[in-house]
Structure formats: C-alpha cells, structure tokens
Scaffold this active site. Structure first.
Site, PDB file in Angstrom:
ATOM      1  CG  HIS A  62      22.376  83.682  28.037  1.00  0.00           C
ATOM      2  ND1 HIS A  62      23.669  83.392  27.471  1.00  0.00           N
ATOM      3  CD2 HIS A  62      22.259  84.462  29.009  1.00  0.00           C
ATOM      4  CE1 HIS A  62      24.448  84.989  28.323  1.00  0.00           C
ATOM      5  NE2 HIS A  62      23.097  85.868  28.631  1.00  0.00           N
ATOM      6  CE  LYS A  72      23.391  76.160  26.950  1.00  0.00           C
ATOM      7  NZ  LYS A  72      23.586  77.804  27.053  1.00  0.00           N
ATOM      8  CE1 TYR A 132      27.895  76.531  25.039  1.00  0.00           C
ATOM      9  CE2 TYR A 132      29.443  77.555  25.554  1.00  0.00           C
ATOM     10  CZ  TYR A 132      27.957  77.785  25.124  1.00  0.00           C
ATOM     11  OH  TYR A 132      28.267  79.342  24.422  1.00  0.00           O
ATOM     12  CG  ASP A 170      23.996  88.533  30.218  1.00  0.00           C
ATOM     13  OD1 ASP A 170      22.946  88.228  29.429  1.00  0.00           O
ATOM     14  OD2 ASP A 170      24.918  87.626  30.045  1.00  0.00           O
TER      15      ASP A 170
END
Length: 183
Positions: A62, A72, A132, A170
């Site tokens: 992603h 991130k 995260y 996904d």
C-alpha cells in the site's frame, strides 16, 4: 540508536539501545531529535496505527499518492514479521526494487519507510502486533497499491503461497507497471 541505510535511499533499519537487568528492559523507542539526525531530515509524525494479525496474514503493498503520501516508522510489539518496502519513485535509480527486514518484539528493530514507497508485511509468528507512525493523515481517495506477487518485483515472502491470508482488496491490486502513479 543505530541507523542503517539500506540499498534504497531513505529507507533505514533502526536498532535500539536496549538496557536489560533483572527487572526486565528499558529502551527509548522514539526521540524526534535522535530520529531526525539519524535519517538526515525532518519528519513530524501525526498519526499512530496498530494492527493485530495471525500467521500468514499479508497486508500490502500500500501507499498514498500526491500531497497525501506518507512516511512510516514501523515496529513489532508482539511476534515477528517480514516488513517490505518497494521504491515507487519514478526517477529513482532503485525504482521497482524492494527492501525487506524481519522485525520482532524480541529485537525491537524498527524500519523507516519514507514517502515514495509502497509498504506491506507478512506475519511469520503465530500472531503479531504491528505498530507504526505516519507523517501524514490517511486519505481514501489517495490510496494506491501493488499486487503482492508482481513478477517484476519478485518479493520473497518467506512462506508458501498456500499459507498466505490476503484480503480480496489486496488480491486485486495492479502490477507496478499498471499501478496508480504515486506523484
């Protein structure tokens, strides 16, 4: 903290200094000054996210596009997983290449994934809690993704294909060649 530059410019593996004694351990998991000095740029995180998954769960690949792109800083609070970043910056000499690192609660290693990368992971332990920080807020209209098994990238996910647990979303992501442009 020890900052290790990977083959992908801007991606860093971060090893913490862990102090252990008979009571357990202590570590500094994040310090803005240390972090910015270690990666050589200023990043201001605005959002923290956490997920829990079972063995074989693959989440990715992603990214967010344009002004909503996200950097991130990722780590594992419980369990172990393989974390993956793909360089999707069109002008980069490592465009289409990936870096992977095993993250575990035991080692407390972190991985910094800057803007311009697709990101995902697969759980290698029975379960894992993934945490995260993001430097930009999520924006649904800016979502992008790349299919996890794109042959042009050839990611080694460390588990047999039949053991993977992947969302329908996904499974339907495009190849890198056909993906939404990040910029």
């Amino acid at each position: 903290m020890n900052f290790i530059q990977t083959k992908l410019e801007g991606c860093f593996i971060i090893e913490p200094k862990i102090i252990q004694d008979e009571r357990g351990y202590f570590m500094e998991s994040f310090n803005e000054k240390t972090f910015q000095k270690g990666i050589g740029k200023q990043i201001h995180f605005v959002q923290d996210n956490q997920s829990f998954s079972s063995k074989g769960v693959l989440r990715g690949m992603h990214y967010q596009t344009g002004e909503h792109a996200q950097a991130k800083l990722v780590r594992v609070l419980q369990g172990e997983l393989l974390d993956v970043a793909i360089d999707i910056r069109p002008e980069s000499p490592t465009f289409g290449q990936y870096e992977s690192v095993i993250l575990s609660a035991e080692k407390q290693t972190q991985f910094f994934v800057p803007r311009g990368f697709a990101h995902g992971f697969i759980v290698l332990s029975d379960t894992a809690t993934f945490f995260y920080k993001c430097d930009n807020f999520y924006n649904k209209e800016s979502e992008g993704g790349i299919i996890f098994n794109d042959k042009s990238i050839n990611i080694d996910w460390k588990l047999p294909f039949n053991d993977l647990i992947i969302s329908e979303k996904d499974k339907l992501q495009p190849t890198l060649e056909n993906a939404k442009k990040a910029w």
